[in-house]
Design a protein around this motif. Structure first.
Motif, mmCIF file in Angstrom:
data_model
loop_
_atom_site.group_PDB
_atom_site.id
_atom_site.type_symbol
_atom_site.label_atom_id
_atom_site.label_comp_id
_atom_site.label_asym_id
_atom_site.label_seq_id
_atom_site.Cartn_x
_atom_site.Cartn_y
_atom_site.Cartn_z
ATOM 1 N N LEU A 1 -23.346 -10.352 7.458
ATOM 2 C CA LEU A 1 -24.333 -9.347 8.154
ATOM 3 C C LEU A 1 -23.799 -9.149 9.582
ATOM 4 C CD1 LEU A 1 -27.967 -9.599 7.143
ATOM 5 C CD2 LEU A 1 -26.494 -7.619 6.533
ATOM 6 N N LEU A 2 -24.119 -7.880 9.862
ATOM 7 C CA LEU A 2 -24.056 -7.369 11.417
ATOM 8 C C LEU A 2 -25.202 -7.987 12.280
ATOM 9 C CD1 LEU A 2 -22.328 -5.555 13.575
ATOM 10 C CD2 LEU A 2 -24.184 -3.736 13.031
ATOM 11 N N HIS B 1 -28.323 -5.773 12.251
ATOM 12 C CA HIS B 1 -28.858 -5.584 11.068
ATOM 13 C C HIS B 1 -29.761 -7.182 10.799
ATOM 14 C CE1 HIS B 1 -25.862 -2.207 9.707
ATOM 15 N NE2 HIS B 1 -26.468 -2.006 11.026
ATOM 16 N N ARG C 1 -20.190 -9.774 13.186
ATOM 17 C CA ARG C 1 -20.641 -9.874 11.660
ATOM 18 C C ARG C 1 -20.347 -11.274 11.060
ATOM 19 N NH1 ARG C 1 -21.511 -5.127 8.721
ATOM 20 N NH2 ARG C 1 -20.799 -3.139 10.103
#
Lengths: 383, 274
Positions: free
Chosen positions: A8-9, A12, A179
């Motif tokens: 994931l970023l 996010h 990320r």
């Protein structure tokens, strides 16, 4: 911990952490490097019929709406960067005075002013503590990984709800735009804290329990609430009486300070050989090359401790002092010209520790080599 | 059973709707007239079953107007920072749409420092009622010029006469697409009451500009100086029909979906999580 492995970023992950914590009201105004938090929230909220995202006309309106929503019962958050955070400061002070739970995620970039808008920095260490006007306690958490963006978002909500106090999640553009792998825990494993509620109607909005925390009555429950940023008695009536004002502010300070050990969160790794001579202290993105530098220094034979602060404020002198005691040097690695180092120096002076800034500006994270070089040159001077 | 008829005298309104009086307003200030009209309007709506006082949240800003509801009105009140009442109120309404949100703001609070929030709430059609009390001056800070101060008027910061022209606030909100727009004055108390009733029952963003008197800080430097003449002047310079006078009345009343309704309508869309 069981859960789902995801890639994931950082921003996010922060958004997902807020949603997992029960956040149901988010406002925002576009700003780099925080926009992805707002974009992800607005996307995911489409699947939640009872959650609201609204893009406000500016950051002032963003935090204003959070305060209104919080008193209407919502769990609220906004995300911004240094300039937007500056615009929020007046209403943040209102939130401190009215003891309104809310979370502000600040993705730091490199200033002053527009500065290097797209590049990361760690320059809001003091804005997060002293940026708003008035006399108050701030609670500030700092993540260093995508995993911690998620975890500390939840912690920010839980702390804000428990203490009826605003919480700042002070991340930086590096972590927000990075990320990496993380584990999304199963929802039933996530501990959620909700604000304490009064047992009677009407309940005075500023009447604390014995532990200094006032239960929070809400609009629409028949309390006839008087909420004001002016000095007030427990019923909310404006009253500028010196004694009343003093007692109220002291109580709000105690509310945070009596819980300082519970609030203090850090990651430390002591040199396995014991009796380290030096310590490297950092937070957020800068702690990553610091961690690597510590391992290299140990390989070279320099006994080195590592301390990374997850809680930046309140600043726990006692706990941090215990790490400084017995060291010759404390190297403070941060992406600015010297902020955390001032606090370390203040505490370190009590133990005769020399505090050394390993600062870096320019919107680029340190390399571990730069940190090691600074340590070498400083230790050489001491010889 | 015969329903006992309650005599609705001043005592009835005070007991039922106010925390306490007397108010802190100056002699000759129009805020008392507005408060009076407000509680009568609220009472009428409660009687008609159109309002539950438990659901009313009165949000106000900084300035003399902010005191009309906080602390006097016996209801949930949120007294906010200067200029931000409408932004706070937006959060209240969207977090709990069952609440009836009323905003009391002034011309400095609502049209200068808070002008941005005013036009955006109107544009979004947030379901709230904004009563903007226009006394043409900064009263609480003792008489500085405002964006509503008439051309050439004397204030503490325009000692040689105001070089600026004022906002027409009703036109501003109409231009921003507010769905209910009206103007009246404190010389027309029954009209204020009627407009408040209409505005609160209107679904969407409703705006009432109430022109009022500030003898203490506006009147002392600009004719006519005494409070009765100032009220009389408001009657003379405004009209519902004469195009040469300042118009009062309802200028716009339109039904269109509120922000919350629009937001809920897009919720059905499902998107893939990444």
């Amino acid at each position: 911990m069981s859960g789902k492995k995801v890639f994931l970023l950082g921003n996010h992950a922060l958004a997902k952490g807020a949603i997992a914590a029960g956040c149901n009201f988010v406002t925002g105004y576009p700003i780099t490097p925080a926009s992805e938090v707002l974009e992800q929230i607005s996307l995911e909220f489409l699947n939640y019929p009872d959650r609201v995202y609204i893009q406000m006309e500016d950051e002032i309106a963003s935090i204003a709406a959070l305060i209104g929503a919080s008193w209407a019962g919502a769990k609220t958050m906004t995300a911004t960067s240094g300039p937007g955070f500056s615009l929020m400061q007046e209403n943040l002070s209102y939130a401190y005075m009215t003891e309104t739970p809310l979370v502000i995620a600040v993705l730091q970039r490199s200033g002053p002013s527009t500065g290097q808008a797209t590049l990361p920095g760690q320059q809001e260490f003091y804005q997060a503590r002293f940026g708003a006007h008035g006399d108050y306690e701030a609670i500030v958490f700092s993540p260093w990984s995508v995993q911690e963006m998620f975890d500390l978002a939840i912690k920010s909500f839980n702390t804000s709800e428990e203490l009826r106090h605003p919480v700042i999640l002070l991340a930086d553009g590096e972590i927000g735009h990075m990320r990496e792998n993380m584990v999304l825990p199963d929802p039933e494993e996530i501990k959620i804290v909700n604000r304490r509620r009064p047992k009677t109607v009407p309940y005075p909005p500023f009447q604390p329990d014995e532990d200094y925390i006032p239960p929070m009555p809400l609009f629409g429950e028949g309390h006839n609430l008087l909420i004001t940023g002016s000095s007030h008695d427990s019923n909310g009536f404006r009253n500028a009486d010196p004694e009343l004002h003093r007692k109220n502010l002291e109580r709000m300070k105690k509310k945070v300070q009596t819980r300082i050990d519970q609030l203090t969160d850090y990651h430390s790794e002591l040199d396995p050989r014991g009796d380290a001579e030096i310590i490297l202290i950092s937070f957020g993105a800068a702690a990553r090359p610091t961690y690597h530098a510590v391992r290299k220094l140990r390989e070279e034979g320099i006994k080195t401790d590592f301390l990374r602060l997850r809680t930046l404020w309140p600043f726990n002198d006692k706990v941090i002092g215990s790490f400084l005691e017995g060291k010759t040097h404390a190297f403070v690695v941060e992406m600015n010209q010297g902020k955390l180092v001032r606090e370390i120096e203040r505490v370190g002076n009590k133990y005769g520790v020399k505090s050394v800034l390993v600062g870096k500006i320019g919107g680029v994270v340190h390399t571990s080599k730069e940190i090691i070089q600074k340590v070498h040159s400083e230790l050489k001077k001491a010889d | 059973m015969v329903k006992k008829k309650i005599e609705k005298n001043n005592e009835y309104y005070r007991e039922k709707y106010l925390r306490y009086i007397p108010t802190a307003f100056c002699p000759g200030c129009g805020n008392g007239i507005i408060l009076n009209a407000l509680v009568r309007a609220l009472d009428r709506l409660v009687e008609n079953g159109q309002l539950n006082m438990k659901n009313l949240v009165a949000v106000s800003g900084i300035g003399c107007s902010g005191w009309i509801t906080s602390p006097y009105l016996k209801a949930d009140t949120l007294h906010t920072t200067h200029g931000r009442a409408i932004a706070f109120a937006t959060g209240v309404k969207l977090a709990n749409p069952k609440l009836n949100v009323l905003v009391l703001t002034g011309d400095g609070d609502g049209a200068a420092i808070g002008g941005n929030h005013l036009i955006h709430a109107a544009r979004r059609n947030i379901d709230m009622t904004v009563i903007l009390v226009n006394n043409q001056v900064y009263g609480m800070t003792s008489g500085q010029t405002a964006p509503t101060t008439p051309y050439k008027a004397i204030t503490t910061t325009t000692p040689g006469g105001n070089p600026e022209h004022p906002f027409d606030l009703a036109k501003l909100v109409e231009g921003a697409n507010g769905s209910f727009v009206a103007r009246t004055t404190v010389a027309h108390p029954r009209h204020i009451q009627k407009l408040i009733e209409q505005a609160i029952t209107h679904k969407g963003f409703s705006f009432i500009e109430v022109k009022t008197t500030c003898p203490t800080y506006y009147g002392r430097r600009n004719p006519p100086k005494d409070p009765p003449s100032m009220v009389k002047q408001l009657k003379e310079i405004t009209s519902r029909t004469d195009p040469n006078k300042i118009p009062i009345g309802v200028f716009k009343e339109e039904q269109r979906p509120t922000f919350y309704e629009q937001l809920m309508s897009i919720k059905k869309v499902k998107t893939e999580e990444e």
